[in-house]
Structures are given as C-alpha cells and as structure tokens.
Design an enzyme around this catalytic site. Sequence first.
Site, PDB file in Angstrom:
ATOM      1  N   SER A 124       0.909  -1.298  -0.023  1.00  0.00           N
ATOM      2  CA  SER A 124      -0.251   0.155   0.054  1.00  0.00           C
ATOM      3  C   SER A 124       0.350   1.660   0.083  1.00  0.00           C
ATOM      4  O   SER A 124       2.088   1.402   0.488  1.00  0.00           O
ATOM      5  CB  SER A 124      -0.744  -0.063   1.304  1.00  0.00           C
ATOM      6  OG  SER A 124      -1.427   1.371   1.648  1.00  0.00           O
ATOM      7  N   TYR A 148      -1.733  -0.559  10.310  1.00  0.00           N
ATOM      8  CA  TYR A 148      -1.880  -1.324   9.538  1.00  0.00           C
ATOM      9  C   TYR A 148      -0.510  -0.610   8.431  1.00  0.00           C
ATOM     10  O   TYR A 148      -0.724  -2.083   8.400  1.00  0.00           O
ATOM     11  CB  TYR A 148      -3.300  -0.349   8.757  1.00  0.00           C
ATOM     12  CG  TYR A 148      -3.027  -0.670   7.365  1.00  0.00           C
ATOM     13  CD1 TYR A 148      -3.463  -1.725   7.266  1.00  0.00           C
ATOM     14  CD2 TYR A 148      -3.064   0.221   6.503  1.00  0.00           C
ATOM     15  CE1 TYR A 148      -3.661  -1.944   5.257  1.00  0.00           C
ATOM     16  CE2 TYR A 148      -2.982  -0.075   5.200  1.00  0.00           C
ATOM     17  CZ  TYR A 148      -3.742  -1.430   4.259  1.00  0.00           C
ATOM     18  OH  TYR A 148      -4.004  -1.047   3.293  1.00  0.00           O
ATOM     19  N   LYS A 152       2.136  -3.307   7.064  1.00  0.00           N
ATOM     20  CA  LYS A 152       2.860  -3.679   5.753  1.00  0.00           C
ATOM     21  C   LYS A 152       4.050  -3.218   5.176  1.00  0.00           C
ATOM     22  O   LYS A 152       4.971  -4.162   4.833  1.00  0.00           O
ATOM     23  CB  LYS A 152       2.211  -2.483   4.815  1.00  0.00           C
ATOM     24  CG  LYS A 152       0.775  -3.016   4.150  1.00  0.00           C
ATOM     25  CD  LYS A 152       0.135  -3.938   3.455  1.00  0.00           C
ATOM     26  CE  LYS A 152      -0.911  -4.248   3.538  1.00  0.00           C
ATOM     27  NZ  LYS A 152      -1.264  -6.071   2.678  1.00  0.00           N
TER      28      LYS A 152
END
Length: 337
Positions: A124, A148, A152
């Site tokens: 992302s 989050y 990643k």
Amino acid sequence: MSVLVTGGAGFIGSHTAVVLHESGRKVVILDDLSNSSTAAVDAIRSLTRPDLPFVEADAADSDVVGRVIVEHEVDEVVHFAAYKSVSESVEKPLEYYSNNVGSTIGVTRAMIENGVSRLVFSSSCTVYGEPDEVPVTESSPTGAVNPYGATKLVCEQLLVDVAAVSALDVMALRYFNPVGAHPSGNIGEDPIGVPTNLVPYLMQVAVGRLDRLSVFGEDYDTPDGSAVRDYIHVMDLAHGHVAALDSMVPHGRFTAVNLGTGEGHSVLEVLAVANEVIGISLPTQVAGRRAGDVERIWADPTLAAQLLGWHANRSLHEMLADHWHWQQKHPTGYRAS
Ligand code: UD1
C-alpha cells in the site's frame, strides 16, 4: 498449473481473481471469510467458472496453504489476505500484526517448502507515510503513521530478507486508493459495518443507509483545502497484478512497484463527480481533520510502465460510475437487506 489468490473473496482479490481467470490461468481462492462471504465467492464463480476452487482457511496456516499448493499444482501466488482498516488497526494493533504478518509468514513458508517462487504481495502507499514530496516514487522514504501501515512495511522487509536467502521472487504492489467495481456490477466493495473509506461511505449515503458525508478537513494546504489522494479503478489494479506476474523474472528478488494513476484528486473533487454520476447533491458536513490522515499523496507510476508495461486508464468518472452501478444493484452489499 494454477495461481493461488489468498484473500481472493475480498474487494481487490475478487476483481483480480476474475482478471487472472480471463488471462487463461487456473485460479484457486483461499480466504477465511473474516471480512467477506460465500456470496462473494458465488459472484466470482458467476463471472468465471461455477466450479472455481475455493478453500475456507487462514493463510497463516502454512500446512493448509501447502496442501492447496500441492493439490492444485500452484506455481504462482498473489497474497492479499490481510486486515486493512487504518482506524481499526490503531485500536487493535496486536490483531493487525498477528493477522497481517502471520499470514505473510504462512504463505511464504508454504511456498518455499513446496518450491513455488513467484509471489505478488499486496502492499500500500501507506508505506510512504506523510510524504515530503509528491508524487512518490518507489525510492521515496518510507515510514508508517499507523499500525496498518507498519504491518505492510514489516511484511515488505520480511519478504526482502526471505528473498535474499531463498528462490523466492517477490513483487510488492503498492496500491494507492482503490475504488470502482467490475463493470457487470456483480462484484464490488462490501465493507462490514460502517465504512471508513470515502467512496464506500458516500455511496451508502446515496442509497440512504447513512445520513450525510463528513468531509474530514477543509483547511489543508491544497487547492480547495480538502485532502488529495490518487484514486485508482479496481479493474486497473486487477490488470496490474496480471502484468506483474507476466513480467516477473527468475531471481528478480524483491521489487516494489507503485500502482496509481499519477493524478491526485481532492475529497471535494470526488464528491463533485459522485454527485454528477448519482444525479443528486449528497448531504455533507465539514468535519475536523481525521487523526492519522496525510495531506496529499499521489503516485509516480513510471516504474510500473517500465517494468510491467502497465498503466491505469480508467477515469475518476468511470470509477464512481462503476462503484455506483454495483451499489445500486447491491444496496446492502452481498447480504440481503
Ligand atoms: C488509507 C491508505 C491506503 C489504504 C486505505 C485502507 C494512505 C495515504 N492511504 O487510505 O493506502 O489502502 O487507507 O483503508 O495512508 N474522507 C472523508 N470522509 C469520509 C472518509 C474519508 O472526508 O467519510 C477523506 C479522508 O480524510 C481522506 C480521503 O477521504 O482524505 C480518503 O480517505 P480513505 O478513503 O479512508 O482512504 P485513505 O485514508 O487515503
């Protein structure tokens, strides 16, 4: 030979599964249905083949993933399975690290144990945090601004380290803001609970499930004061995965590639195009900035064009029209109202 799609019942996974099928590959979906449903699998089957293999399992379970690899003669993997809500990740960091890193370990271990080397990883643009300069290239500084994003980054680093000492070849695709739906309107984004992302939220206002859209911040240093993102049609993203698999070379090791359009649009611009597509003026209110939001980010998509021969070609209007088509056909998502 087949391609295993973990998280294949989710938003991006379902569209990618359909496009991978169209590319002539045999697709196998593995999903624990924690944020999707068998109705999504049925819809994917309606667009591909009625007997498309689906395994309900946790991608962190490397034994199960290994068995699927052997049974279906898998030689390529696209790994989506992960939690993806920024706000939820702040409240439940342990769950996010456990699920997102755990599933990546499970998938990677199963691949290595069974001699599968080609992996496309779902990353992302959140790995760039709040960028100093836009557009961001793959060599722009990285840094997470929420758990989050941190998961990643940890997964990308894990894959760099594993690829350095194994036969694994990894392409990490850093998505910008995916919206839209398959043109059939049969598959699309179906968030559980109240959506946190802009387009699903405004679509639920449009069908009367929510009262009004809050615009989070109109005092940013941007042309109209609202925050700017690189929205990309989910079908363009799906094709990006096929291009990534097609372009991977043995011992390419780890490569990160941006998948974005290269254009930024503000929240107010998105709202204006949505109003045009839907044909009404959606009720809105100005709210304060949302914690953890970045002011502006969009991609430099040059590397994707060079390495994958890929570029996004669907407009913001098409993204919102296709998203609206899906929402009209499925006002309550895959679930019956
Ligand atoms: C973030 C990540 C993205 C990730 C996604 C997963 C960044 C830059 N992007 O997207 O990589 O895939 O989370 O969820 O970290 N907004 C409103 N009102 C709303 C909802 C959103 O004004 O009700 C605004 C937000 O403040 C933001 C824009 O719309 O400026 C887009 O928000 P959203 O759709 O939630 O995506 P990101 O937070 O950009």
